[in-house]
Scaffold this active site. Structure first.
Site, mmCIF file in Angstrom:
data_model
loop_
_atom_site.group_PDB
_atom_site.id
_atom_site.type_symbol
_atom_site.label_atom_id
_atom_site.label_comp_id
_atom_site.label_asym_id
_atom_site.label_seq_id
_atom_site.Cartn_x
_atom_site.Cartn_y
_atom_site.Cartn_z
ATOM 1 N N ASP A 73 0.923 -1.152 -0.207
ATOM 2 C CA ASP A 73 0.225 -0.037 -0.008
ATOM 3 C C ASP A 73 0.737 1.219 -0.137
ATOM 4 O O ASP A 73 2.140 1.167 0.092
ATOM 5 C CB ASP A 73 -0.879 -0.103 1.274
ATOM 6 C CG ASP A 73 -1.923 -1.048 1.211
ATOM 7 O OD1 ASP A 73 -2.572 -1.421 0.127
ATOM 8 O OD2 ASP A 73 -2.344 -1.464 2.355
ATOM 9 N N TYR A 81 5.977 -11.495 5.706
ATOM 10 C CA TYR A 81 5.652 -10.182 6.087
ATOM 11 C C TYR A 81 5.972 -9.759 7.498
ATOM 12 O O TYR A 81 5.713 -10.603 8.617
ATOM 13 C CB TYR A 81 4.302 -9.711 5.803
ATOM 14 C CG TYR A 81 3.632 -10.069 4.511
ATOM 15 C CD1 TYR A 81 4.114 -9.210 3.482
ATOM 16 C CD2 TYR A 81 3.141 -11.140 4.045
ATOM 17 C CE1 TYR A 81 3.515 -9.421 2.135
ATOM 18 C CE2 TYR A 81 2.929 -11.667 2.868
ATOM 19 C CZ TYR A 81 3.331 -10.617 1.843
ATOM 20 O OH TYR A 81 2.721 -10.903 0.455
#
Length: 155
Positions: free
Chosen positions: A63, A131
């Protein structure tokens, strides 16, 4: 034509995300999106003057404002003399991509470039992904005295 796997990291503060985001309406070239990581790679790869139009394919997306410690993508490049069996050397791609990003003050760093088979796909051939999320927490004494702390409180 040779496919290359590129490992890179970036500071995402100024990017609107990793993937090219084109506005609705008439289709624009992906090279016109300088606000994404993929768009900047597309621009940088054009400087190699390959016999094809390079399109960088990401292994994953992020993002707006998100940083990446280690990400990857692939690109197909045809050397201008590919009929003679010539290919771009991975070391040259690494050096020239980093030079381009330095000259344009783009916070992307290429760590490694490898030749891979044309069947390899950065996203679909990935064996695993990991992640790491880091969140900044503001101490109570760091708030300005006139700040409305209830504006950030849970309802």
């Amino acid at each position: 034509m040779q496919r290359y796997l590129v490992f890179f990291s970036y500071i995402g503060t100024r990017f609107r995300g990793a993937q090219v985001q084109l506005p609705p309406g008439p289709r624009l070239e992906p090279y016109e999106d300088r606000s994404t990581v993929q768009g900047m790679f597309n621009l940088a790869l054009c400087h190699f003057r390959s016999a094809n139009t390079p399109v960088f394919v990401l292994s994953s997306r992020t993002d707006s404002g998100v940083h990446a410690l280690s990400s990857s993508g692939h690109v197909d490049l045809a050397h201008p003399y590919h009929e003679e069996g010539r290919v771009f050397r991975p070391a040259r791609l690494l050096r020239e991509l980093n030079r381009y990003f330095d000259k344009t003050a783009t916070e992307i760093s290429v760590q490694r470039v490898l030749c891979v088979p044309e069947t390899f796909h950065a996203r679909f051939s990935a064996v695993s992904r990991a992640y790491l999320f880091r969140l900044g927490v503001v101490r109570a004494e760091a708030w300005p005295p006139d700040a409305d702390r209830t504006a950030c409180a849970d309802p």
